[in-house]
Design a protein around this motif. Structure first.
Motif, mmCIF file in Angstrom:
data_model
loop_
_atom_site.group_PDB
_atom_site.id
_atom_site.type_symbol
_atom_site.label_atom_id
_atom_site.label_comp_id
_atom_site.label_asym_id
_atom_site.label_seq_id
_atom_site.Cartn_x
_atom_site.Cartn_y
_atom_site.Cartn_z
ATOM 1 N N GLN A 182 0.855 -1.186 0.000
ATOM 2 C CA GLN A 182 0.000 0.000 0.000
ATOM 3 C C GLN A 182 0.886 1.229 0.000
ATOM 4 O O GLN A 182 1.879 1.296 0.730
ATOM 5 C CB GLN A 182 -0.920 0.021 1.218
ATOM 6 C CG GLN A 182 -1.894 1.202 1.245
ATOM 7 C CD GLN A 182 -2.869 1.120 2.403
ATOM 8 O OE1 GLN A 182 -3.223 0.046 2.865
ATOM 9 N NE2 GLN A 182 -3.309 2.282 2.882
ATOM 10 N N SER A 183 0.536 2.200 -0.830
ATOM 11 C CA SER A 183 1.260 3.479 -0.894
ATOM 12 C C SER A 183 2.751 3.277 -1.112
ATOM 13 O O SER A 183 3.588 4.013 -0.574
ATOM 14 C CB SER A 183 1.018 4.288 0.380
ATOM 15 O OG SER A 183 -0.351 4.511 0.594
ATOM 16 N N GLY A 184 3.111 2.262 -1.902
ATOM 17 C CA GLY A 184 4.504 2.014 -2.209
ATOM 18 C C GLY A 184 5.277 1.285 -1.127
ATOM 19 O O GLY A 184 6.483 1.056 -1.273
ATOM 20 N N VAL A 185 4.609 0.909 -0.034
ATOM 21 C CA VAL A 185 5.260 0.181 1.059
ATOM 22 C C VAL A 185 4.883 -1.295 0.944
ATOM 23 O O VAL A 185 3.699 -1.630 0.851
ATOM 24 C CB VAL A 185 4.830 0.729 2.432
ATOM 25 C CG1 VAL A 185 5.486 -0.064 3.556
ATOM 26 C CG2 VAL A 185 5.180 2.202 2.539
ATOM 27 N N ARG A 186 5.897 -2.155 0.946
ATOM 28 C CA ARG A 186 5.656 -3.599 0.810
ATOM 29 C C ARG A 186 6.045 -4.316 2.107
ATOM 30 O O ARG A 186 7.065 -4.005 2.719
ATOM 31 C CB ARG A 186 6.466 -4.173 -0.351
ATOM 32 C CG ARG A 186 6.146 -3.544 -1.687
ATOM 33 C CD ARG A 186 6.763 -4.327 -2.829
ATOM 34 N NE ARG A 186 8.223 -4.362 -2.747
ATOM 35 C CZ ARG A 186 8.991 -5.073 -3.573
ATOM 36 N NH1 ARG A 186 8.437 -5.803 -4.537
ATOM 37 N NH2 ARG A 186 10.300 -5.056 -3.439
ATOM 38 N N VAL A 188 12.025 -1.236 4.819
ATOM 39 C CA VAL A 188 12.155 0.138 5.293
ATOM 40 C C VAL A 188 13.174 0.267 6.431
ATOM 41 O O VAL A 188 13.449 -0.693 7.156
ATOM 42 C CB VAL A 188 10.798 0.685 5.769
ATOM 43 C CG1 VAL A 188 9.807 0.707 4.621
ATOM 44 C CG2 VAL A 188 10.254 -0.142 6.937
ATOM 45 N N THR A 189 13.698 1.448 6.570
ATOM 46 C CA THR A 189 14.593 1.764 7.680
ATOM 47 C C THR A 189 13.773 1.944 8.955
ATOM 48 O O THR A 189 12.745 2.628 8.953
ATOM 49 C CB THR A 189 15.371 3.060 7.374
ATOM 50 O OG1 THR A 189 16.159 2.839 6.201
ATOM 51 C CG2 THR A 189 16.264 3.449 8.527
ATOM 52 N N LEU A 190 14.219 1.305 10.024
ATOM 53 C CA LEU A 190 13.561 1.443 11.318
ATOM 54 C C LEU A 190 14.536 1.034 12.404
ATOM 55 O O LEU A 190 15.604 0.485 12.130
ATOM 56 C CB LEU A 190 12.284 0.608 11.383
ATOM 57 C CG LEU A 190 12.366 -0.922 11.525
ATOM 58 C CD1 LEU A 190 10.985 -1.485 11.825
ATOM 59 C CD2 LEU A 190 12.924 -1.580 10.292
ATOM 60 N N SER A 191 14.173 1.325 13.660
ATOM 61 C CA SER A 191 15.022 0.973 14.790
ATOM 62 C C SER A 191 14.686 -0.428 15.275
ATOM 63 O O SER A 191 13.634 -0.996 14.948
ATOM 64 C CB SER A 191 14.819 1.974 15.926
ATOM 65 O OG SER A 191 13.529 1.820 16.492
ATOM 66 N N LYS A 192 15.570 -0.972 16.084
ATOM 67 C CA LYS A 192 15.317 -2.288 16.655
ATOM 68 C C LYS A 192 14.091 -2.258 17.565
ATOM 69 O O LYS A 192 13.301 -3.210 17.591
ATOM 70 C CB LYS A 192 16.545 -2.755 17.425
ATOM 71 C CG LYS A 192 16.554 -4.226 17.777
ATOM 72 C CD LYS A 192 17.855 -4.624 18.470
ATOM 73 C CE LYS A 192 17.869 -6.102 18.811
ATOM 74 N NZ LYS A 192 19.078 -6.476 19.587
ATOM 75 N N ASP A 214 5.542 5.506 7.647
ATOM 76 C CA ASP A 214 4.586 5.657 8.741
ATOM 77 C C ASP A 214 4.387 4.337 9.484
ATOM 78 O O ASP A 214 4.068 3.311 8.887
ATOM 79 C CB ASP A 214 3.256 6.134 8.154
ATOM 80 C CG ASP A 214 2.200 6.348 9.209
ATOM 81 O OD1 ASP A 214 2.295 7.346 9.940
ATOM 82 O OD2 ASP A 214 1.290 5.494 9.312
ATOM 83 N N LEU A 215 4.553 4.354 10.797
ATOM 84 C CA LEU A 215 4.470 3.127 11.583
ATOM 85 C C LEU A 215 3.045 2.585 11.691
ATOM 86 O O LEU A 215 2.841 1.380 11.821
ATOM 87 C CB LEU A 215 5.056 3.351 12.976
ATOM 88 C CG LEU A 215 6.584 3.368 13.060
ATOM 89 C CD1 LEU A 215 7.035 3.753 14.460
ATOM 90 C CD2 LEU A 215 7.154 1.999 12.689
ATOM 91 N N LEU A 216 2.062 3.465 11.634
ATOM 92 C CA LEU A 216 0.678 2.991 11.663
ATOM 93 C C LEU A 216 0.370 2.186 10.409
ATOM 94 O O LEU A 216 -0.227 1.110 10.472
ATOM 95 C CB LEU A 216 -0.282 4.167 11.802
ATOM 96 C CG LEU A 216 -1.784 3.821 11.785
ATOM 97 C CD1 LEU A 216 -2.127 2.816 12.875
ATOM 98 C CD2 LEU A 216 -2.622 5.092 11.937
ATOM 99 N N LEU A 217 0.802 2.697 9.249
ATOM 100 C CA LEU A 217 0.622 1.963 8.009
ATOM 101 C C LEU A 217 1.361 0.630 8.059
ATOM 102 O O LEU A 217 0.824 -0.421 7.679
ATOM 103 C CB LEU A 217 1.113 2.796 6.828
ATOM 104 C CG LEU A 217 1.122 2.090 5.462
ATOM 105 C CD1 LEU A 217 -0.280 1.657 5.066
ATOM 106 C CD2 LEU A 217 1.734 2.996 4.405
ATOM 107 N N LEU A 218 2.594 0.656 8.556
ATOM 108 C CA LEU A 218 3.374 -0.574 8.661
ATOM 109 C C LEU A 218 2.667 -1.610 9.535
ATOM 110 O O LEU A 218 2.611 -2.801 9.205
ATOM 111 C CB LEU A 218 4.755 -0.293 9.247
ATOM 112 C CG LEU A 218 5.902 0.020 8.297
ATOM 113 C CD1 LEU A 218 7.188 0.178 9.086
ATOM 114 C CD2 LEU A 218 6.059 -1.044 7.219
ATOM 115 N N THR A 219 2.127 -1.164 10.646
ATOM 116 C CA THR A 219 1.436 -2.076 11.557
ATOM 117 C C THR A 219 0.270 -2.762 10.860
ATOM 118 O O THR A 219 0.089 -3.985 10.962
ATOM 119 C CB THR A 219 0.931 -1.317 12.793
ATOM 120 O OG1 THR A 219 2.043 -0.726 13.473
ATOM 121 C CG2 THR A 219 0.205 -2.252 13.755
ATOM 122 N N ALA A 220 -0.515 -1.986 10.138
ATOM 123 C CA ALA A 220 -1.669 -2.556 9.436
ATOM 124 C C ALA A 220 -1.229 -3.557 8.374
ATOM 125 O O ALA A 220 -1.816 -4.639 8.235
ATOM 126 C CB ALA A 220 -2.497 -1.438 8.811
#
Length: 291
Positions: A171-175, A224-228, A270-276
């Motif tokens: 969604q929105s270019g995020v896989r 995506v880039t994210l923290s541990k 966006d972490l909310l999008l990632l969670t979903a």
């Protein structure tokens, strides 16, 4: 078109399967620098290797492979073969004595499915790593899912075959991709609420000794880039997806384990999008394991 975990940049998956003994193992490989990783373990019966390293406060942030295996605690020995495969290729955490591959592993109890003496070992972990490719992930009774069973609460005679599934959502270019080895005590339902595996008769359940014989293993793949710490949060969120399609889930006899792996080759999002997306990918992977 690849709609599995390996559609993500840098992800490769390999299986070793013993169809007679009904066991096997599955290896997820990534780029040479490894995956940023964390994990979540629910239930009292998880079986794993190096899982403690994935806690956010621990120093090691990247892992070089992930192994899912049958054979219960015996099967953890297959990780030695994955470590050897990576060492031969100069992949691992740099130390003054050389590179040390970091390979977490998690197991399912499949000793009741076929030959209880058929267990993945180092040579089988090596073989699965050698077979790893970016091709679409083979699913069903393969790799670590070869001996998985679903719906064991009325006994093994009334249970159904489990397996290994994988899914990709975007969604929105995020896989986000997911791979699941489905071996729960509960039934598997599809996203419309229909029973897909297991007897679907939990109201008939009477207490029996099922301790330590069930679990669902999940790998969530990200780019995506994210923290541990953020990876750990997403692993916890992914656990909630199990309850959507496995009923009951997170029981006293399950050892549900979720690993989040990211190549961090794309910008943060966006972490909310990632969670979903994580929860959707996990739910689909579980359903596809028994399709």
């Amino acid at each position: 078109m690849n709609q599995t975990l390996t559609a993500l940049e840098g992800f490769c998956v390999g299986h070793w399967t013993d169809p007679v003994g009904q066991t096997g193992c599955t290896v997820i490989l990534g780029p040479a620098e490894g995956f940023l990783a964390s994990a979540s373990f629910l239930g009292p019966s998880p079986g794993n290797r190096e899982g403690i390293l994935l806690a956010p406060e621990k120093r090691v942030e990247r892992v070089h492979a992930l192994l899912f295996t049958g054979g219960s605690a015996f099967g953890l020995g297959a990780a030695e073969g994955v470590v050897r495969y990576l060492e031969e290729r100069g992949i691992g955490y740099p130390t003054p004595a050389g590179r040390v591959p970091i390979v977490p592993a998690a197991v399912i109890f499949d000793l009741m499915a076929g030959d209880a003496k058929a267990r993945p070992g180092p040579e089988h972990g090596y073989a699965a790593a050698r077979e790893a490719s970016p091709d679409p992930v083979p699913m069903g009774r393969v790799g670590a899912g070869a001996g998985a069973m679903v719906g064991k609460y009325l006994g093994y005679a009334l249970s159904s075959p489990g397996g290994l599934g994988s899914a990709l959502v975007e969604q929105s270019g995020v896989r986000v991709g997911a791979l699941a080895v489905v071996n729960p005590v509960g039934d598997v339902y599809d996203l419309e609420g229909r029973v897909r595996a297991g007897p679907g008769r939990f109201r008939e359940y009477r207490p029996v000794d099922l301790y330590g014989q069930s679990t669902t293993l999940v790998a969530v793949g990200l780019e995506v880039t994210l923290s541990k710490s953020e990876a750990r949060m997403l692993a916890d969120a992914a656990q909630a997806a199990l309850a959507r399609v496995i009923r009951p889930s997170h029981t006293p006899v399950d050892g549900d384990s979720v690993f989040v792996l990211s190549t961090t080759c794309r910008p943060a999002t966006d972490l909310l999008l990632l969670t979903a997306l994580v929860q959707e990918a996990v739910a689909w992977a579980i359903v596809k394991a028994v399709a």
